[in-house]
Design an enzyme around this catalytic site. Structure first.
Site, short mmCIF file in Angstrom:
data_model
loop_
_atom_site.label_atom_id
_atom_site.label_comp_id
_atom_site.label_asym_id
_atom_site.label_seq_id
_atom_site.Cartn_x
_atom_site.Cartn_y
_atom_site.Cartn_z
N ASN A 1 -12.46 48.83 48.01
CA ASN A 1 -11.34 49.58 48.58
C ASN A 1 -10.08 48.50 48.84
OD1 ASN A 1 -11.72 48.14 51.05
ND2 ASN A 1 -12.99 49.71 52.06
N ASN B 1 -22.28 51.80 56.01
CA ASN B 1 -21.72 51.06 55.10
C ASN B 1 -20.51 50.45 55.77
OD1 ASN B 1 -21.24 54.01 54.25
ND2 ASN B 1 -19.16 52.67 53.63
N LYS C 1 -20.93 41.57 78.81
CA LYS C 1 -19.77 41.71 79.22
C LYS C 1 -19.02 42.85 78.81
CE LYS C 1 -16.10 38.41 80.54
NZ LYS C 1 -15.71 36.95 80.72
N TYR D 1 -13.31 55.04 44.65
CA TYR D 1 -12.94 53.29 45.06
C TYR D 1 -12.34 52.83 43.63
CZ TYR D 1 -15.86 53.58 49.07
OH TYR D 1 -16.24 54.03 50.23
N LYS E 1 -12.31 62.77 48.41
CA LYS E 1 -11.51 61.52 48.81
C LYS E 1 -11.39 60.38 47.84
CE LYS E 1 -12.69 58.72 52.36
NZ LYS E 1 -13.18 58.48 53.78
N LYS F 1 -9.42 56.23 47.27
CA LYS F 1 -8.74 54.99 48.01
C LYS F 1 -7.48 55.07 47.53
CE LYS F 1 -12.51 54.11 50.17
NZ LYS F 1 -12.75 54.37 51.48
N ASP G 1 -7.31 57.61 51.53
CA ASP G 1 -7.91 56.64 52.56
C ASP G 1 -7.24 55.02 52.33
OD1 ASP G 1 -9.14 54.85 54.50
OD2 ASP G 1 -11.05 55.49 53.80
N ALA G 2 -6.27 54.49 53.21
CA ALA G 2 -5.93 52.90 52.86
C ALA G 2 -6.72 52.11 53.44
CB ALA G 2 -4.64 53.12 53.48
N ASN G 3 -7.65 52.27 54.24
CA ASN G 3 -8.69 51.45 54.75
C ASN G 3 -7.99 50.44 55.76
OD1 ASN G 3 -10.44 52.20 52.12
ND2 ASN G 3 -11.78 51.90 54.15
N GLU H 1 -5.48 58.62 55.78
CA GLU H 1 -6.41 57.94 56.60
C GLU H 1 -6.13 56.46 56.86
OE1 GLU H 1 -11.26 56.86 56.38
OE2 GLU H 1 -10.37 58.76 55.40
N GLU I 1 -12.55 55.33 62.45
CA GLU I 1 -14.00 54.61 62.07
C GLU I 1 -14.32 53.46 62.29
OE1 GLU I 1 -14.10 53.30 57.33
OE2 GLU I 1 -13.08 55.40 57.59
N ASP J 1 -17.62 56.98 64.45
CA ASP J 1 -18.96 56.69 63.63
C ASP J 1 -20.16 56.08 64.64
OD1 ASP J 1 -21.31 56.19 62.17
OD2 ASP J 1 -20.22 55.12 60.51
N HIS K 1 -17.02 59.05 59.89
CA HIS K 1 -17.27 58.38 58.97
C HIS K 1 -18.96 58.05 58.75
CE1 HIS K 1 -18.22 54.00 57.61
NE2 HIS K 1 -17.29 54.46 56.91
N GLU L 1 -18.73 63.05 56.66
CA GLU L 1 -18.50 62.27 55.39
C GLU L 1 -19.78 62.51 54.60
OE1 GLU L 1 -15.83 58.58 53.91
OE2 GLU L 1 -17.16 58.28 55.69
N SER L 2 -19.43 62.26 53.25
CA SER L 2 -20.71 62.32 52.30
C SER L 2 -20.54 61.37 51.21
CB SER L 2 -21.07 63.85 51.89
OG SER L 2 -22.24 63.75 50.82
N TYR L 3 -21.44 60.59 50.84
CA TYR L 3 -21.33 59.72 49.56
C TYR L 3 -22.31 60.37 48.55
CZ TYR L 3 -18.80 56.29 52.53
OH TYR L 3 -17.70 55.97 53.58
#
Length: 389
Positions: free
Chosen positions: A19, A53, A100, A155, A181, A183, A212-214, A238, A264, A291, A321, A340-342
């Site tokens: 990505n 992932n 902590k 991707y 979606k 990238k 999606d720009a990650n 995104e 995410e 997520d 996510h 989401e689904s891959y």
């Protein structure tokens, strides 16, 4: 009853894709099996979990801190009042002892992975699908059996042509998805716009594209993309900037009127709350992607949902996510907006149980015990190897 063993295995989910920020050629995940002394059909009930992932396997943290805490605890402190099932909240508290506050990083992934396995075991012991257990405990008893899902892909990979990108997106549409979606941010703005145009050329009425720009962009780049993307009717824009740059996200709303999505990579209720307080997210149009597998698990996710309600957000604005069956169960049991689904990536951990099909953008949850991993044959084969079942 008690937990008699917890096993962890780090596995590769490597792929030659990337990505805007990372490549997946050396990506790993942790697979966990929680073995109980409850016997069903002549075998111990085992709960399974794994992390999403994009974050690496956390076996060392599990083996050094979280697994020993559970196994060394008095079993009576980890079960419900009747003593007949696990209490995921008590197990979570056990894992988090001597930790902590703040610094919600990799430990949230380790705890979230084990938490998934605990909930799987809990629902199996109760003799219910997890989505039904959640609807009974935290809803009105009636789950949303039909869950919206979108296909994540698009991707960057070596030698990818526009025709290959279009073929990929057509394959998702042909399988019943209505939202896909891709990238952005891993190429120039002009190149990304050409890729967007290519994808849009294969979509029909009622079908939409998300991008999606990650988290790749600084503010100026995020704004430049926002202005260019405004010409399209996208499902969402995104994670334009760093996940913790709430000022960037809040500023971006002045340049992009259409839906945006993020969350995410926020790994606690506290970080999610800061996004809601300071990130300028709009509850009438924007989407939240927390997520549970990366953010301390379902126990913490329930706290996040309570926080959202206090701030006037509907849980239907949450589309997690990760593309895993745990979030599918949460979406069905707690009434989220989808998942989401891959369809092709990160196998065998992504996707649905065998025989589950996407119809007009929705899947129907099957009646399988627990999270339903046993219904996905290639995934369950890996899980059985770990548990010895």
């Amino acid at each position: 009853m008690k937990i008699v063993d917890i096993r962890e295995l780090t596995l590769p989910i490597s792929s030659p894709i990337r990505n805007a920020y990372i490549d997946f050629s050396k990506m790993t995940l942790s697979l966990v099996a929680v073995v109980t002394d409850v016997i069903r059909d002549g075998k111990p009930v085992v709960g399974y979990g794994f992390n999403s992932n994009g974050r690496y396997g956390q076996g060392m943290l599990m083996r050094e801190r979280f697994i020993p805490r559970i196994l060394e605890a008095d079993p009576a402190t980890l079960v419900d009042a009747a003593g007949t099932n696990l209490d995921p909240n008590k197990v979570w508290d056990c894992m988090y002892q001597n930790e902590k506050p703040g610094g919600h990083g990799e430990r949230s992934v380790a705890i979230g992975t084990i938490d998934m396995a605990i909930w799987d075991a809990t629902a199996k012991i109760a003799g219910k699908p997890l989505f039904q257990l959640l609807a009974d405990r935290y809803g009105n008893g009636t789950p949303e059996r039909k869950v919206f899902v979108y296909a994540a892909g698009g991707y960057y990979y070596p030698g990818q042509s526009m025709d290959a990108l279009k073929d990929e997106m057509r394959s998702y549409i042909d399988r019943g998805y209505t939202v896909v979606k891709k990238k952005i941010g891993g190429a120039s703005l002009d190149e990304d716009l050409r890729r967007i145009d290519a994808v849009l050329s294969v979509l029909q009425d009622g079908q939409k594209l998300a991008v999606d720009a990650n988290g790749r962009f600084d503010l100026d780049t995020a704004i430049a993309y926002a202005k260019a993307l405004s010409q399209y009717d996208l499902f969402w824009y995104e994670e334009a900037g760093d996940p913790l740059d709430f000022e960037l996200q809040a500023t971006l709303r002045s340049y992009y009127a259409n839906p945006m999505a993020t969350g995410e990579n926020l790994f606690s209720m506290q970080d999610a709350r800061n996004l809601i307080r300071y990130g300028g997210m709009r509850p009438d149009r924007d989407w939240l992607q927390f997520d549970c597998a990366l953010s301390y698990g379902l126990v913490e996710y329930l706290r996040t949902l309570d926080m959202l309600e206090e701030h006037g957000w509907s849980r239907t604005r949450c589309i997690p996510h990760g593309g895993h069956q745990m979030s599918l169960n949460i979406a069905a049991g707690l009434g989220l907006g989808g998942n989401e689904s891959y369809p092709d990536l990160f196998q065998p951990f992504g996707g649905f149980p065998d025989g589950v099909r996407v119809e007009n953008g929705f899947i129907t949850m099957p009646d399988l015990p627990g999270i339903g991993f046993e219904g996905k044959s290639n995934l369950y084969a890996r899980m059985r190897e770990l548990s010895g079942q």
